[in-house]
Design a protein around this motif. Structure first.
Motif, PDB file in Angstrom:
ATOM      1  N   ALA A  76       0.881  -1.071  -0.044  1.00 29.78           N
ATOM      2  CA  ALA A  76      -0.028  -0.116   0.162  1.00 29.78           C
ATOM      3  C   ALA A  76       0.986   1.009   0.081  1.00 29.78           C
ATOM      4  CB  ALA A  76      -0.801   0.038   1.219  1.00 29.78           C
ATOM      5  N   VAL A  77       0.256   2.334  -0.475  1.00 29.16           N
ATOM      6  CA  VAL A  77       0.841   3.701  -0.392  1.00 29.16           C
ATOM      7  C   VAL A  77      -0.308   4.573   0.094  1.00 29.16           C
ATOM      8  CG1 VAL A  77       2.189   5.625  -1.470  1.00 29.16           C
ATOM      9  CG2 VAL A  77       2.471   3.044  -2.427  1.00 29.16           C
ATOM     10  N   VAL A  78       0.416   5.311   1.326  1.00 33.56           N
ATOM     11  CA  VAL A  78      -0.652   6.352   1.964  1.00 33.56           C
ATOM     12  C   VAL A  78      -0.042   7.614   1.958  1.00 33.56           C
ATOM     13  CG1 VAL A  78      -1.516   4.363   3.751  1.00 33.56           C
ATOM     14  CG2 VAL A  78       0.510   5.757   4.240  1.00 33.56           C
ATOM     15  N   GLY A  79      -0.940   8.291   2.087  1.00 36.68           N
ATOM     16  CA  GLY A  79      -0.455   9.821   2.085  1.00 36.68           C
ATOM     17  C   GLY A  79      -0.184  10.597   0.791  1.00 36.68           C
ATOM     18  N   VAL A  80      -0.693   9.814  -0.255  1.00 33.73           N
ATOM     19  CA  VAL A  80      -0.358  10.429  -1.291  1.00 33.73           C
ATOM     20  C   VAL A  80      -0.459  11.615  -1.914  1.00 33.73           C
ATOM     21  CG1 VAL A  80      -0.635   9.775  -4.114  1.00 33.73           C
ATOM     22  CG2 VAL A  80      -0.536   7.954  -2.362  1.00 33.73           C
ATOM     23  N   ASP A  81       0.269  12.339  -2.672  1.00 31.44           N
ATOM     24  CA  ASP A  81       0.205  13.715  -3.199  1.00 31.44           C
ATOM     25  C   ASP A  81       0.876  13.767  -4.652  1.00 31.44           C
ATOM     26  OD1 ASP A  81       0.174  16.700  -2.622  1.00 31.44           O
ATOM     27  OD2 ASP A  81       2.193  16.676  -2.620  1.00 31.44           O
TER      28      ASP A  81
END
Length: 106
Positions: A76-81
């Motif tokens: 997973a990848v969180v805090g994507v910008d």
């Protein structure tokens, strides 16, 4: 791969942080698209050719970021910008960067 702009994944617990990951795409806008966009700018309306280029660059940057996360063992990848910049002497290049924190969730 779960990808989210939030700092966590609802219903899942983050069990390991792998680090920050990026996906970058630099895309040139060609002469034909510039001409089409100049007509749109003059007469008004939306520039479909630029919109398609922007959508493709964004999707490619996200895919690259997810691939890099997967390569270091994340699911997973969180805090994507997502960031957008114009580059080049005549601002003829578009850079799209996707970044986030690669994690392992249960």
């Amino acid at each position: 791969m779960i990808t989210t702009t939030t700092p966590s994944v609802e219903g899942k617990r983050i069990i390991e942080y792998k680090g920050i990951v990026f996906g970058e795409v630099i895309s040139g806008v060609n002469f034909v698209k510039d001409i089409a966009a100049s007509f749109t700018n003059f007469f008004g309306g939306r520039s479909e050719s630029y919109e398609k280029e922007l959508i493709q660059a964004r999707e490619d940057a996200i895919k690259e970021m997810e691939s890099r996360a997967e390569s270091i063992g994340a699911n997973a990848v969180v805090g994507v910008d997502i960031d957008y910049e114009v580059l080049g002497a005549d601002n003829g290049m578009l850079m799209v960067t996707a970044s986030g924190t690669a994690v392992v969730v249960e």
